[in-house]
Design an enzyme around this catalytic site. Sequence first.
Site, PDB file in Angstrom:
ATOM      1  N   GLU A 184      32.872 -79.243  59.683  1.00 25.68           N
ATOM      2  CA  GLU A 184      31.416 -79.117  59.663  1.00 25.68           C
ATOM      3  C   GLU A 184      30.857 -79.296  58.258  1.00 25.68           C
ATOM      4  O   GLU A 184      29.786 -79.858  58.079  1.00 25.68           O
ATOM      5  CB  GLU A 184      31.006 -77.754  60.234  1.00 25.68           C
ATOM      6  CG  GLU A 184      31.228 -77.688  61.741  1.00 25.68           C
ATOM      7  CD  GLU A 184      31.115 -76.270  62.299  1.00 25.68           C
ATOM      8  OE1 GLU A 184      32.148 -75.583  62.298  1.00 25.68           O
ATOM      9  OE2 GLU A 184      30.036 -75.882  62.732  1.00 25.68           O
TER      10      GLU A 184
ATOM     11  N   HIS B 187      26.879 -75.138  67.647  1.00 22.51           N
ATOM     12  CA  HIS B 187      28.079 -75.881  67.221  1.00 22.51           C
ATOM     13  C   HIS B 187      27.824 -77.390  67.239  1.00 22.51           C
ATOM     14  O   HIS B 187      28.763 -78.179  67.288  1.00 22.51           O
ATOM     15  CB  HIS B 187      29.296 -75.624  68.136  1.00 22.51           C
ATOM     16  CG  HIS B 187      29.919 -74.275  68.001  1.00 22.51           C
ATOM     17  ND1 HIS B 187      30.629 -73.700  69.030  1.00 22.51           N
ATOM     18  CD2 HIS B 187      29.961 -73.400  66.976  1.00 22.51           C
ATOM     19  CE1 HIS B 187      31.076 -72.515  68.643  1.00 22.51           C
ATOM     20  NE2 HIS B 187      30.676 -72.313  67.391  1.00 22.51           N
TER      21      HIS B 187
ATOM     22  N   ARG C  50      23.613 -75.142  56.357  1.00 25.52           N
ATOM     23  CA  ARG C  50      23.775 -75.028  57.808  1.00 25.52           C
ATOM     24  C   ARG C  50      22.709 -74.057  58.298  1.00 25.52           C
ATOM     25  O   ARG C  50      22.668 -72.902  57.869  1.00 25.52           O
ATOM     26  CB  ARG C  50      25.156 -74.484  58.141  1.00 25.52           C
ATOM     27  CG  ARG C  50      25.302 -74.218  59.626  1.00 25.52           C
ATOM     28  CD  ARG C  50      26.625 -73.609  59.960  1.00 25.52           C
ATOM     29  NE  ARG C  50      26.747 -73.455  61.398  1.00 25.52           N
ATOM     30  CZ  ARG C  50      27.096 -72.317  61.997  1.00 25.52           C
ATOM     31  NH1 ARG C  50      27.376 -71.251  61.288  1.00 25.52           N
ATOM     32  NH2 ARG C  50      27.181 -72.264  63.295  1.00 25.52           N
TER      33      ARG C  50
ATOM     34  N   ASN D 133      26.593 -71.936  53.994  1.00 29.37           N
ATOM     35  CA  ASN D 133      26.499 -71.408  55.352  1.00 29.37           C
ATOM     36  C   ASN D 133      26.261 -69.908  55.228  1.00 29.37           C
ATOM     37  O   ASN D 133      27.195 -69.137  54.994  1.00 29.37           O
ATOM     38  CB  ASN D 133      27.799 -71.713  56.100  1.00 29.37           C
ATOM     39  CG  ASN D 133      27.776 -71.237  57.537  1.00 29.37           C
ATOM     40  OD1 ASN D 133      26.858 -70.535  57.959  1.00 29.37           O
ATOM     41  ND2 ASN D 133      28.798 -71.609  58.287  1.00 29.37           N
TER      42      ASN D 133
ATOM     43  N   ARG E  45      32.954 -62.514  72.228  1.00 30.88           N
ATOM     44  CA  ARG E  45      31.789 -62.656  73.110  1.00 30.88           C
ATOM     45  C   ARG E  45      32.232 -62.938  74.542  1.00 30.88           C
ATOM     46  O   ARG E  45      33.184 -63.667  74.768  1.00 30.88           O
ATOM     47  CB  ARG E  45      30.896 -63.809  72.647  1.00 30.88           C
ATOM     48  CG  ARG E  45      30.236 -63.575  71.325  1.00 30.88           C
ATOM     49  CD  ARG E  45      29.299 -64.732  70.981  1.00 30.88           C
ATOM     50  NE  ARG E  45      29.269 -64.921  69.538  1.00 30.88           N
ATOM     51  CZ  ARG E  45      29.250 -66.106  68.931  1.00 30.88           C
ATOM     52  NH1 ARG E  45      29.235 -67.226  69.628  1.00 30.88           N
ATOM     53  NH2 ARG E  45      29.229 -66.169  67.624  1.00 30.88           N
TER      54      ARG E  45
END
Length: 389
Positions: free
Chosen positions: A375, A171, A82, A20, A232
Amino acid sequence: MTGTTDTTAGSRGGAVLVLNSGSSSLKYQLLYPDTGEVVVSGIIERIGETDVPDHGTALRRVFDEFASAGIDLSSIAAVGHRVVHGGRTFHEPTLIDDDVLAEIRRLSSLAPLHNPANVAGIEVARELLPGVDQVAVFDTAFFFHLPDAAATYAIDSAVAEQHALRRYGFHGTSHRYVSERVAEFLGRPYSEVNQIVLHLGNGASASAIRGGRAIDTSMGLTPLEGLVMGTRSGDIDPGLVLHLNRALGMGVDEIDDLLNRRSGLRGLCGENDFRSVRGLIDAGDAAARLAYDVYVHRLRRYIGAYLVELGRVDAITFTAGVGENDPGIRADALAGLERFGIAVDPERNAGRAAVPTRISPDGAEVAVLAVPTNEELAIARDTIALSGG
Ligand code: ADP
């Protein structure tokens, strides 16, 4: 570099290396896709700022670590990457060849911070592991088939069309993995379960899934839309951006920094880690209380929207760092919804959820669950399924 190694597992074949690559970091995990057993995992951070100038150097470091841990590189059956943005091209995991790599690079216009890092990771892995299959698993793929009504921004359609401006969602690997675990946990076919998944980590997103197909999600063209997150803002009036520019003279990079890194929980109370926010609330901090209230308000707004969109909901599931570990957010997100068949049992909800856990009372119409996401495992399984390894 920080990493953990279980050297006892290093000698078997068939492990998948999951990479990733972020703009300044490289997360890696070597694991067995069948059992989920992790051989080694870790993260190299601050790439570009330290003695690790680029992703190539970072991955070489990782391989050096493997060597000193006695892990033979030939035990790596395949590499799963990813990749953040698959645009309108990639709707499923894809074996990487030159054309696929070129297309991921082309999609950098939609994810200028993420896709170039992903490309760098792929290039180096192909160079260092020649002949080993490399698979791209896209964060957007699960939302590729969002209905047009959910994916379309109500802006000039010619502009949107020309520049591929639409809601993509992110996601996706987590939403898919968790929603599959939910169906398994309930003992029902995936294609028959209507569900809401709340991925509450540092980044956060919600999805509505009807019979295994995502029909809405809270992130949009970029991961900035939707829920309040660690740093965020999530949803704001787009007019705010114009105002920041016109009235305050802020430039685009400054606004980007404000909304992506100085907003959300951190913007409201100075902390982005949920545990710290909880600590501040417990100490009576009013800003942290407001930050929490805004976070919960937004979350409930999305839950309400998705209840209506789905009509019938079988399960609502909390996942990721906050969702798996913070009982308070789970209780507050669903408080007072008994008339919709939704309730949280205080005893079942009491702890952290290390395994899929039902937190609704027996007999409740809607199953409320906390399910750990994974993940890396999802990427490893997609990777091995596509590779010859
Ligand atoms: P990401 O993968 O997006 O970086 P994670 O899924 O690891 O994020 O979630 C990180 C968030 O989870 C942080 O805000 C952290 O505070 C929160 N978290 C982790 N453990 C706990 C806990 N025990 N209680 C409450 N929040 C937690």
